[in-house]
Scaffold this active site. Structure first.
Site, PDB file in Angstrom:
ATOM      1  N   TRP A  99      29.004 -33.280  -2.661  1.00 52.49           N
ATOM      2  CA  TRP A  99      28.562 -34.119  -1.542  1.00 52.49           C
ATOM      3  C   TRP A  99      29.737 -34.556  -0.696  1.00 52.49           C
ATOM      4  O   TRP A  99      29.672 -34.564   0.541  1.00 52.49           O
ATOM      5  CB  TRP A  99      27.767 -35.326  -2.043  1.00 52.49           C
ATOM      6  N   ASP A 166      29.603 -43.165   0.809  1.00 48.29           N
ATOM      7  CA  ASP A 166      28.289 -42.615   0.471  1.00 48.29           C
ATOM      8  C   ASP A 166      27.915 -43.225  -0.879  1.00 48.29           C
ATOM      9  O   ASP A 166      28.556 -42.935  -1.892  1.00 48.29           O
ATOM     10  CB  ASP A 166      28.411 -41.081   0.380  1.00 48.29           C
ATOM     11  N   LYS A 190      17.348 -41.957  -4.779  1.00 52.77           N
ATOM     12  CA  LYS A 190      17.947 -41.980  -6.106  1.00 52.77           C
ATOM     13  C   LYS A 190      17.715 -43.318  -6.805  1.00 52.77           C
ATOM     14  O   LYS A 190      17.496 -43.367  -8.004  1.00 52.77           O
ATOM     15  CB  LYS A 190      19.457 -41.714  -6.026  1.00 52.77           C
TER      16      LYS A 190
HETATM   17  C1  LIG Z   1      21.572 -36.679  -3.174  1.00 48.07           C
HETATM   18  C2  LIG Z   1      22.864 -37.015  -2.538  1.00 48.07           C
HETATM   19  C3  LIG Z   1      23.130 -36.700  -1.197  1.00 48.07           C
HETATM   20  C4  LIG Z   1      22.158 -35.927  -0.326  1.00 48.07           C
HETATM   21  O1  LIG Z   1      21.144 -36.748   0.047  1.00 48.07           O
HETATM   22  P1  LIG Z   1      19.983 -36.244   1.049  1.00 48.07           P
HETATM   23  O2  LIG Z   1      19.258 -37.525   1.281  1.00 48.07           O
HETATM   24  O3  LIG Z   1      19.197 -35.224   0.299  1.00 48.07           O
HETATM   25  O4  LIG Z   1      20.620 -35.695   2.249  1.00 48.07           O
HETATM   26  C5  LIG Z   1      24.338 -37.093  -0.661  1.00 48.07           C
HETATM   27  N1  LIG Z   1      25.244 -37.765  -1.391  1.00 48.07           N
HETATM   28  C6  LIG Z   1      25.037 -38.076  -2.687  1.00 48.07           C
HETATM   29  C7  LIG Z   1      26.067 -38.822  -3.445  1.00 48.07           C
HETATM   30  C8  LIG Z   1      23.836 -37.709  -3.295  1.00 48.07           C
HETATM   31  O5  LIG Z   1      23.612 -38.024  -4.578  1.00 48.07           O
END
Ligand SMILES: *Cc1c(COP(=O)(O)O)cnc(C)c1O
Length: 357
Positions: A99, A166, A190
């Site tokens: 990511w 993030d 998540k």
């Molecule tokens: C799942 C995830 C993403 C991607 O998220 P989307 O909403 O599917 O774009 C980005 N960063 C992290 C840390 C993730 O766990």
């Protein structure tokens, strides 16, 4: 049979949240209409957004001067919106996994990107610590929890440049010092809501500083001004997020979420370390509390598929590791009860009895 949901994302939500959401799908607030068929401008919906924003601010102790936004597009769209809005010349990124790398790739279209450190050479099994961040970058970007590799930055870093994170997979799992960041974002699927809504916490005074034209929908200012209602927001996921936020508050807030996360992670890592069949993949000090990754010990490697089957037959769901790393990953987000973690541990112990003489 009871299912124990270890899915990495979309993932487990509190049962109450699912039931309350289901009720609102049938009849929202006694209106006789489904939440799926009301206008986002309806007088009943504005309070949902307002309360969700207020709870975000309260639970994370967000200081004055920040906005909380609910957008579409996922964390992946933020990988592009971040540099669009904040990268004038140069940005620094910490490469701790897939990511982080995707975020970095988008930024390269907007300016110079400095990768200050990377753990790619060790399949991202640790968080790099000794690195220098150039003083003249517009921001420093980190991924606090690396969902695929099971590593986590569990404390807010001290850096001398604006920081962006993030926090898709560890938001609300610990108290954070929001004042250290100019922006925190993540997909909600998540730890917060069903897929479809992205949260963004952004420091207002840092928006609008770059010289380029930013398309309307990609400009944070648009959504700050519109209160996340510039266009139709993801109504149902925002409602579910509100219910999760209420649940977190009722449970005792992020401090309590952190206490539970530590308890569950200690239980499971303790078993991984004790059990002769398994080994953890992440460096112990960087182990994630949210995504607990492990593989079969080398001498038992051929038992991997057997264990997956064994655990699946006992109700474990979603413990297969990400396709890029293999092995196992047990995601233990906020809503994961201790009892499910214990059920997985029981499986591991039973399986050990069968195979270790
Ligand atoms: C799942 C995830 C993403 C991607 O998220 P989307 O909403 O599917 O774009 C980005 N960063 C992290 C840390 C993730 O766990």
């Amino acid at each position: 049979m009871k299912k124990h949901n270890f899915n990495a994302g979309p993932s487990i939500l509190p049962r109450e949240v699912i039931e309350e959401t289901a009720k609102a799908v049938l009849d929202f607030n006694g209106s006789g209409l489904s939440i799926m068929e009301i206008s986002h401008r309806a007088k009943d919906f504005q309070p949902v957004v307002d309360e969700a924003v207020a709870l975000f601010k309260e639970l994370l102790n967000i200081p004055e001067g920040y906005s909380v936004l609910f957008l579409g597009g996922g964390a992946s769209l933020e990988f592009c919106m971040i540099p669009y809005n904040f990268l004038e010349k140069k940005a620094a990124y910490l490469n701790t996994g897939v990511w982080a790398k995707k975020a970095m790739k988008e930024a390269k279209a907007f300016g110079e990107v400095v990768e200050v450190a990377s753990s790619a050479e060790a399949t991202y099994t640790y968080i790099p610590k000794d690195y220098e961040i150039p003083a003249d970058v517009d921001y420093f970007h980190i991924t606090t929890n690396n969902t695929i590799y099971g590593t986590e930055i569990k404390e807010d870093l001290n850096v001398n440049v604006p920081m962006i994170a993030d926090m898709s997979s560890d938001i609300f799992s610990r108290p954070i010092d929001v004042s250290k960041y100019i922006c925190i974002y993540g997909g909600a699927q998540k730890n917060l809501a069903p897929a479809g809504v992205t949260f963004v916490i952004v420091k207002n005074e840092c928006v609008g500083k770059v010289s380029r034209y930013i398309p309307t929908m990609l400009n944070y200012q648009t959504h700050i001004d519109g209160g996340s209602m510039f266009n139709t927001p993801p109504v149902l996921p925002i409602y579910a997020a509100l219910l999760t936020l209420r649940w977190i508050k009722a449970q005792g807030g992020v401090k309590e979420m952190e206490r539970r996360a530590i308890e569950k992670a200690d239980m499971l890592y303790g078993e991984i370390d004790r059990n002769k069949l398994f080994v953890g993949t992440a460096k112990p000090e960087d182990r994630s509390r949210m995504n607990i990754c492990f593989v079969m010990a080398p001498e038992y490697k051929e038992l991997e598929a057997d264990f997956l089957k064994f655990a699946t037959e006992r109700g474990m769901v979603g413990i297969k590791g990400h396709r890029s790393v293999g092995g196992f990953r047990a995601s233990c987000y906020n809503a994961m009860p201790k009892e499910s973690v214990q059920a997985l541990i029981d499986c591991m112990q039973e399986f050990e009895k069968l195979h270790v003489k």
